[in-house]
Motif scaffolding. Structure first.
Motif, PDB file in Angstrom:
ATOM      1  N   LEU A   1      -0.852  21.503  29.136  1.00  0.00           N
ATOM      2  CA  LEU A   1      -0.133  20.234  29.116  1.00  0.00           C
ATOM      3  C   LEU A   1       1.282  20.392  29.673  1.00  0.00           C
ATOM      4  N   ALA A   2       1.934  21.494  29.333  1.00  0.00           N
ATOM      5  CA  ALA A   2       3.297  21.719  29.811  1.00  0.00           C
ATOM      6  C   ALA A   2       3.340  21.914  31.318  1.00  0.00           C
ATOM      7  N   LEU A   3       2.339  22.586  31.858  1.00  0.00           N
ATOM      8  CA  LEU A   3       2.314  22.875  33.293  1.00  0.00           C
ATOM      9  C   LEU A   3       1.967  21.655  34.142  1.00  0.00           C
ATOM     10  N   PHE A   4       1.166  20.756  33.601  1.00  0.00           N
ATOM     11  CA  PHE A   4       0.667  19.646  34.409  1.00  0.00           C
ATOM     12  C   PHE A   4       1.146  18.272  33.929  1.00  0.00           C
TER      13      PHE A   4
ATOM     14  N   GLY B   1       3.872  25.570  19.834  1.00  0.00           N
ATOM     15  CA  GLY B   1       5.163  26.245  19.848  1.00  0.00           C
ATOM     16  C   GLY B   1       6.266  25.288  20.262  1.00  0.00           C
ATOM     17  N   LEU B   2       7.496  25.693  20.048  1.00  0.00           N
ATOM     18  CA  LEU B   2       8.643  24.848  20.370  1.00  0.00           C
ATOM     19  C   LEU B   2       8.673  24.506  21.857  1.00  0.00           C
ATOM     20  N   PHE B   3       8.243  25.432  22.696  1.00  0.00           N
ATOM     21  CA  PHE B   3       8.188  25.200  24.134  1.00  0.00           C
ATOM     22  C   PHE B   3       7.324  23.978  24.460  1.00  0.00           C
ATOM     23  N   TYR B   4       6.178  23.859  23.797  1.00  0.00           N
ATOM     24  CA  TYR B   4       5.270  22.743  24.066  1.00  0.00           C
ATOM     25  C   TYR B   4       5.778  21.449  23.439  1.00  0.00           C
ATOM     26  N   ILE B   5       6.407  21.559  22.274  1.00  0.00           N
ATOM     27  CA  ILE B   5       6.961  20.369  21.624  1.00  0.00           C
ATOM     28  C   ILE B   5       8.035  19.748  22.509  1.00  0.00           C
ATOM     29  N   ILE B   6       8.908  20.584  23.060  1.00  0.00           N
ATOM     30  CA  ILE B   6       9.974  20.080  23.923  1.00  0.00           C
ATOM     31  C   ILE B   6       9.402  19.520  25.217  1.00  0.00           C
TER      32      ILE B   6
ATOM     33  N   LEU C   1      21.456  50.813  13.361  1.00  0.00           N
ATOM     34  CA  LEU C   1      20.032  50.591  13.197  1.00  0.00           C
ATOM     35  C   LEU C   1      19.757  49.171  12.704  1.00  0.00           C
ATOM     36  N   MET C   2      20.571  48.690  11.742  1.00  0.00           N
ATOM     37  CA  MET C   2      20.336  47.365  11.179  1.00  0.00           C
ATOM     38  C   MET C   2      20.619  46.261  12.185  1.00  0.00           C
ATOM     39  N   LEU C   3      21.670  46.441  12.993  1.00  0.00           N
ATOM     40  CA  LEU C   3      21.951  45.442  14.032  1.00  0.00           C
ATOM     41  C   LEU C   3      20.822  45.431  15.064  1.00  0.00           C
ATOM     42  N   ASN C   4      20.341  46.611  15.433  1.00  0.00           N
ATOM     43  CA  ASN C   4      19.208  46.683  16.365  1.00  0.00           C
ATOM     44  C   ASN C   4      17.971  46.013  15.775  1.00  0.00           C
ATOM     45  N   PHE C   5      17.739  46.252  14.483  1.00  0.00           N
ATOM     46  CA  PHE C   5      16.593  45.609  13.841  1.00  0.00           C
ATOM     47  C   PHE C   5      16.779  44.096  13.813  1.00  0.00           C
ATOM     48  N   GLY C   6      18.005  43.641  13.542  1.00  0.00           N
ATOM     49  CA  GLY C   6      18.266  42.213  13.493  1.00  0.00           C
ATOM     50  C   GLY C   6      17.961  41.517  14.810  1.00  0.00           C
ATOM     51  N   VAL C   7      18.434  42.084  15.909  1.00  0.00           N
ATOM     52  CA  VAL C   7      18.188  41.439  17.207  1.00  0.00           C
ATOM     53  C   VAL C   7      16.736  41.630  17.641  1.00  0.00           C
ATOM     54  N   SER C   8      16.102  42.730  17.240  1.00  0.00           N
ATOM     55  CA  SER C   8      14.673  42.906  17.516  1.00  0.00           C
ATOM     56  C   SER C   8      13.860  41.871  16.751  1.00  0.00           C
ATOM     57  N   PHE C   9      14.264  41.640  15.506  1.00  0.00           N
ATOM     58  CA  PHE C   9      13.637  40.628  14.671  1.00  0.00           C
ATOM     59  C   PHE C   9      13.804  39.242  15.303  1.00  0.00           C
ATOM     60  N   LEU C  10      14.990  38.986  15.834  1.00  0.00           N
ATOM     61  CA  LEU C  10      15.264  37.706  16.485  1.00  0.00           C
ATOM     62  C   LEU C  10      14.387  37.531  17.723  1.00  0.00           C
ATOM     63  N   LEU C  11      14.268  38.569  18.528  1.00  0.00           N
ATOM     64  CA  LEU C  11      13.448  38.480  19.738  1.00  0.00           C
ATOM     65  C   LEU C  11      11.985  38.232  19.388  1.00  0.00           C
ATOM     66  N   ALA C  12      11.482  38.926  18.365  1.00  0.00           N
ATOM     67  CA  ALA C  12      10.097  38.720  17.934  1.00  0.00           C
ATOM     68  C   ALA C  12       9.905  37.301  17.411  1.00  0.00           C
ATOM     69  N   MET C  13      10.885  36.804  16.651  1.00  0.00           N
ATOM     70  CA  MET C  13      10.794  35.453  16.112  1.00  0.00           C
ATOM     71  C   MET C  13      10.777  34.415  17.227  1.00  0.00           C
ATOM     72  N   LEU C  14      11.593  34.641  18.260  1.00  0.00           N
ATOM     73  CA  LEU C  14      11.630  33.713  19.391  1.00  0.00           C
ATOM     74  C   LEU C  14      10.277  33.638  20.091  1.00  0.00           C
ATOM     75  N   MET C  15       9.632  34.780  20.280  1.00  0.00           N
ATOM     76  CA  MET C  15       8.325  34.799  20.937  1.00  0.00           C
ATOM     77  C   MET C  15       7.311  33.961  20.176  1.00  0.00           C
ATOM     78  N   ILE C  16       7.328  34.083  18.855  1.00  0.00           N
ATOM     79  CA  ILE C  16       6.373  33.328  18.039  1.00  0.00           C
ATOM     80  C   ILE C  16       6.759  31.853  17.963  1.00  0.00           C
ATOM     81  N   VAL C  17       8.044  31.576  17.750  1.00  0.00           N
ATOM     82  CA  VAL C  17       8.489  30.188  17.616  1.00  0.00           C
ATOM     83  C   VAL C  17       8.275  29.408  18.907  1.00  0.00           C
ATOM     84  N   LEU C  18       8.545  30.026  20.030  1.00  0.00           N
ATOM     85  CA  LEU C  18       8.440  29.319  21.313  1.00  0.00           C
ATOM     86  C   LEU C  18       7.006  29.039  21.718  1.00  0.00           C
TER      87      LEU C  18
END
Length: 447
Positions: free
Chosen positions: A325-328, A343-348, A381-398
Motif C-alpha cells: 500500500l505504501a509503495l503504490f 508499523g508507523l511507516f505504513y500508518i504515516i 557499555l550502557m550508553l551503547n546498549f541504550g542506542v542499540s536498544f533504540l535502533l532495535a525499537m525503531l526497526m520494530i516500531v517502523l
C-alpha cells in the motif's frame, strides 16, 4: 502579562513547566487509560489543548524556516489525510500537539531537555512499581486474579469512563491471559495501556532514555526493562530486546565489518518479512526448544495451527500488505486497509502519501545517523546498549508494530530520542565541557 512571560520563560518554558506539560500530554492521549478510571479524559484533554494555546502565545522561540517548513507541510498532509482517509478529526489534534512538542523539544536548551528526560524516567519507574505491586499480589493470591476486570480498557473504549471490579485494577489493568514458565503460570498485566503491545511507548521506551542518561538512571532502566519482560510479557518487547543485544554485539567488531553485518541484518529482516513460511518454520523450532528446556510457551501461543491462522502469520501478512500500500499509494489510502503489523511507516503513508513519508524518512535518517555517531563516540557499555536498544525499537516500531506511536505519546518519545542524541553528537562542540561530563560522565571521547 509581560511580567508573566518573563516569569515563565526567557526564550522557552522553564524546566518544570516544560516537563509537566509534556508529561500531561503523554498520559492524557493515546492508549493510556488512567484518566478513564476517573471519567476525566475529555475534560483534561480540552484543558490541555487550551493551555497549549496559551503557551504558544507566551513563548518567544524563533523557529528556523528550514525546520518549520517541512514540519508545516507534514502536519498539513497528516491532518488532511486523517480527515479524508480516516474520516476523523483526531489528526488535527495530533498535528497541533506535534508542532507544540517540536518547538518545545527541538529548541529547548539542553539542560531543560535532560531535566524532562530524567523526570520521564522517574515517573515511568513509579508506574512500573504499581505494576510490580499488582503482579506480586496476584502471585501471592492467584485466586484473586479472576476478580479483575479483564475487559476494563481496550481500543474501543475511547473517552468513556471505565469501572474497576477489583482494587488492583486501580494499580494496573490485566490482560486476562498469561504464559507458562517451568510449569508455573505467569499472568500478564498491561499497566494503564489498552493491550500489552501498546505498552512499548509508555512503559518500555523510557528505559532507552534511562540507559542513555547513564549513572544511577541505569538501575531505573534495568528495573523498567525487567517489569516489561516479566509482568507485561509483550512478545514485541522480547523481539526488541533480543535484536538490541545482537546490535550491541556488533560493536566488538571493526567498524567496517560491523557496518557490513548490520546491513546484512537489515536485508535479512526484509527477507524474513517477505517469507511467511520461513518465519513460521523458524519460530516453530525456537518455540519447541523453549518449551522443552524452560517450559516457556508464549511462542507456541503465537503460532496457532498454521501460518495463516497464527497471530504471527496475520501480523506478517499485515506487514506485506502495508508495504504494498505504501509503495503504490502516492496520496495515501484508507486506514481500514491496515491490519495487524501496521508499523508507523505504513500508518504515516496512509495519511500523508509519498511526500509525507519522504519528510518523515529524512527525520528518521537523521536520527539513525546520530545513533551511529553516538556509537562511535561512546566508551560506555550502557550508553551503547541504550542506542542499540533504540535502533532495535525503531526497526520494530517502523515496520512491525507502530500502534500508539502516531499519537502524542509516540510523537514526544521520537522527538526526545532525536533531541537527546543531538545534544550528545551535534551540540557537543558548543556545550561547555562540564555540562557534558556532568550528564554523560566519561562516556564520550572526542574524536
Amino acid at each position: 502579562m509581560k511580567h508573566l512571560k518573563n516569569l515563565m520563560i526567557k526564550r522557552h518554558l522553564s524546566s518544570g513547566v516544560l516537563s509537566i506539560t509534556l508529561l500531561s500530554l503523554m498520559y492524557s492521549f493515546g492508549t493510556f487509560g488512567f484518566l478513564n478510571l476517573l471519567g476525566a479524559r475529555t475534560v483534561v484533554q480540552i484543558s490541555l489543548l487550551t493551555v497549549l494555546a496559551f503557551l504558544f502565545y507566551v513563548m518567544h522561540t524563533k523557529v528556523k524556516v528550514a525546520h518549520f517548513f517541512p514540519v508545516f507541510v507534514f502536519s498539513g498532509l497528516y491532518a488532511v489525510g486523517t480527515l479524508i482517509h480516516g474520516k476523523q478529526l483526531s489528526g488535527l489534534l495530533d498535528v497541533y500537539v506535534l508542532i507544540f512538542c517540536f518547538v518545545c523539544l527541538i529548541y529547548a536548551p539542553p539542560l531543560k531537555v535532560i531535566f524532562f528526560a530524567k523526570t520521564l524516567v522517574i515517573v515511568t519507574t513509579f508506574l512500573c512499581i504499581l505494576i510490580a505491586i499488582a503482579f506480586t499480589y496476584y502471585q501471592i493470591y492467584p485466586n484473586e486474579f479472576a476478580s479483575a476486570n479483564f475487559d476494563i480498557y481496550d481500543s474501543t473504549v475511547g473517552h468513556k469512563q471505565i469501572y474497576p471490579s477489583h482494587f488492583i485494577d486501580w494499580l494496573s489493568f490485566t490482560s486476562g491471559d498469561g504464559f507458562m514458565l517451568n510449569g508455573k503460570s505467569i499472568l500478564r498485566l498491561k499497566g494503564y495501556s489498552n493491550e500489552p503491545s501498546s505498552t512499548i511507548v509508555h512503559y518500555l521506551a523510557p528505559a532507552v532514555i534511562a540507559f542513555i542518561l547513564g549513572g544511577g538512571f541505569v538501575y531505573l532502566g534495568i528495573f523498567i526493562l525487567a517489569v516489561n519482560m516479566v509482568t507485561i510479557g509483550s512478545f514485541t518487547t522480547y523481539v526488541v530486546f533480543t535484536l538490541s543485544l545482537f546490535i550491541l554485539m556488533l560493536n566488538i567488531f571493526p567498524k567496517r565489518l560491523a557496518g557490513f553485518l548490520l546491513t546484512i541484518t537489515g536485508l535479512s529482516f526484509v527477507i524474513l518479512i517477505l517469507q511467511p513460511n520461513l518465519v513460521f518454520s523458524i519460530f516453530s523450532y525456537v518455540s519447541a526448544e523453549a518449551i522443552q528446556y524452560v517450559g516457556f510457551d508464549m511462542l507456541s501461543r503465537k503460532m496457532g495451527s498454521g501460518v495463516g491462522e497464527s497471530s504471527l502469520g496475520q501480523r506478517q501478512s499485515g506487514i506485506i500488505d502495508g508495504m504494498s500500500l505504501a509503495l503504490f499509494s502516492p496520496v495515501g489510502y484508507s486506514t481500514d486497509k491496515l491490519g495487524a503489523g501496521s508499523g508507523l511507516f505504513y500508518i504515516i503513508s496512509s495519511h500523508t502519501g509519498w511526500l509525507g513519508i519522504f519528510i518523515f524518512s529524512f527525520f528518521i535518517t537523521r536520527l539513525i545517523k546520530n545513533i551511529k555517531i553516538t556509537l562511535s563516540l561512546s566508551s560506555s557499555l550502557m550508553l551503547n546498549f541504550g542506542v542499540s536498544f533504540l535502533l532495535a525499537m525503531l526497526m520494530i516500531v517502523l515496520f512491525v508494530s507502530g500502534y500508539g506511536w502516531s499519537r502524542p505519546p509516540g510523537i514526544i518519545m521520537l522527538l526526545l530520542f532525536f533531541r537527546i542524541l543531538q545534544i550528545i553528537t551535534v551540540e557537543k562542540e558548543v556545550l561547555p565541557k562540564n555540562i557534558l561530563y556532568r550528564y554523560f560522565g566519561n562516556t564520550l571521547t572526542k574524536k
